[in-house]
Design an enzyme around this catalytic site. Structure first.
Site, short mmCIF file in Angstrom:
data_model
loop_
_atom_site.label_atom_id
_atom_site.label_comp_id
_atom_site.label_asym_id
_atom_site.label_seq_id
_atom_site.Cartn_x
_atom_site.Cartn_y
_atom_site.Cartn_z
CG HIS A 246 -1.77 -1.20 1.41
ND1 HIS A 246 -2.85 -1.47 0.60
CD2 HIS A 246 -1.73 -2.20 2.32
CE1 HIS A 246 -3.43 -2.59 1.01
NE2 HIS A 246 -2.78 -3.05 2.04
O1 RIB Z 1 -5.01 0.19 4.60
C1 RIB Z 1 -3.61 0.17 4.41
C2 RIB Z 1 -2.96 1.19 5.29
O2 RIB Z 1 -3.20 0.86 6.65
C3 RIB Z 1 -1.42 1.21 5.14
O3 RIB Z 1 -0.95 2.52 5.38
C4 RIB Z 1 -0.96 0.30 6.23
O4 RIB Z 1 0.35 0.66 6.72
C5 RIB Z 1 -1.98 0.56 7.30
O5 RIB Z 1 -1.57 1.70 8.02
#
Ligand code: RIB
Ligand code: CA
Length: 316
Positions: A246
């Site tokens: 992500h």
């Molecule tokens: O949904 C994904 C996000 O949530 C990313 O930033 C991961 O590190 C968590 O913080």
């Protein structure tokens, strides 16, 4: 770093909650951007853990980037009056599955908001790469309304143009502090949004873990361990040994924008819905009656080239 190379590097401040993918984003940003500082926020784990993790990751990659800790809880406290974490995914402490030495240095300050405001007065064209809950960024916007005008923009890993992960429709970073996200999405700042609809296109595999292990650098071994842990958690949670990268997407949106296709969209944050609190409500209507756009929403990424950037960033 030669001066020519420095000129091409965008200036960034990373606001994060390490977190496995945050750690990879920190490494990737240092390979391709001028990182002015890191601010930490409660999210994947409590603030003390996310801050220690950021310091430890920087020590691993031999970077002395200043770290400023920030908000320990969301703008509007949760029903039980405390922050919410994702230790079921990232492990207790936020970096499960890896052994990192305790950092030898401490934070430069515990006032992330003041650092965000001061650093963006001292430097022009700074991108805020926001890859955790948006509490620090919202507080900076509330404290100094000119903040939104003097930064280049905010590159957010958060939200989704499709399904959620924290709930059916809400992505964790937005869901952990919807009021903060609302402040940011209404701020008028230039916003890039890498939501789950995009980040699930960039996923790690066991073959990649093997490749990183064979590379056999201290950083590649560390990142291989991150992915191995996440594959185990994802196997338990969704039955697949793959993990979405992500947070690195929000870095790539700034350092390599040619790898991402985005569209201008109106995006609002749902604050009150019984089933939809924390949802990024994206206006996808095909008619000309769409609401005025406030966000560049990412829809596709060249995943092969993006993953190559991640792999190359840990080769040495
Ligand atoms: O949904 C994904 C996000 O949530 C990313 O930033 C991961 O590190 C968590 O913080
Ligand atoms: Ca994160």
């Amino acid at each position: 770093m030669d001066q020519r190379n420095q000129q091409r590097r965008p200036k960034v401040i990373i606001d994060c909650d390490p977190g496995h993918d945050d750690a990879v984003a920190i490494i990737l940003a240092h390979a391709h951007a001028e990182v002015l500082g890191i601010t930490t926020v409660s999210g994947n784990a409590p603030l003390l853990s996310t801050t220690q993790n950021a310091l430890s990751v920087l020590e691993l990659i031999d970077e002395d980037t200043p770290v400023h800790s920030g908000a320990a809880a969301p703008l509007k406290g949760w029903e039980k009056g405390e922050a919410i974490h994702a230790e079921g995914v990232h492990g207790v402490g936020g970096l499960g599955g890896v052994e990192l030495d305790a950092p030898s240095r401490s934070v430069a300050s515990s006032d992330a908001v003041q650092f965000l405001l001061t650093a963006t007065r001292a430097h022009t064209d700074v991108w805020i790469v926001a890859i955790g809950p948006l509490t620090n960024v919202a507080l900076a916007l509330q404290k100094d309304p000119t903040f939104s005008e003097r930064i280049a923009g905010i590159s957010i890993m958060g939200g989704s143009a499709t399904v959620g992960n924290a709930t059916r429709v809400a992505e964790f970073n937005i869901w952990a502090d919807p009021e903060a996200a609302d402040v940011v999405f209404r701020s008028g700042a230039r916003l890039k949004m890498c939501g789950l609809n995009l980040t699930h296109q960039l996923t790690t595999t066991d073959e990649l873990v093997e490749q990183l292990r064979e590379m056999n650098s201290k950083n590649s071994i560390f990142v291989a361990a991150l992915f191995e842990f996440m594959h185990g958690r994802m196997e338990e949670l969704i039955g697949r040994r793959r993990s979405a990268l992500h947070d690195p997407c929000a870095v790539i949106a700034i350092t390599h924008p040619e790898l991402i296709v985005s569209e201008a969209r109106a995006v609002a944050i749902e604050l009150d819905g019984t089933h939809t609190r924390g949802m990024t409500v994206v206006d996808e209507r095909v008619t000309r009656r769409r609401d005025p756009a406030n966000v560049e929403v990412a829809y596709s990424i060249d995943a092969d080239r993006a993953m190559s950037l991640v792999v190359e960033s840990v080769r040495n």
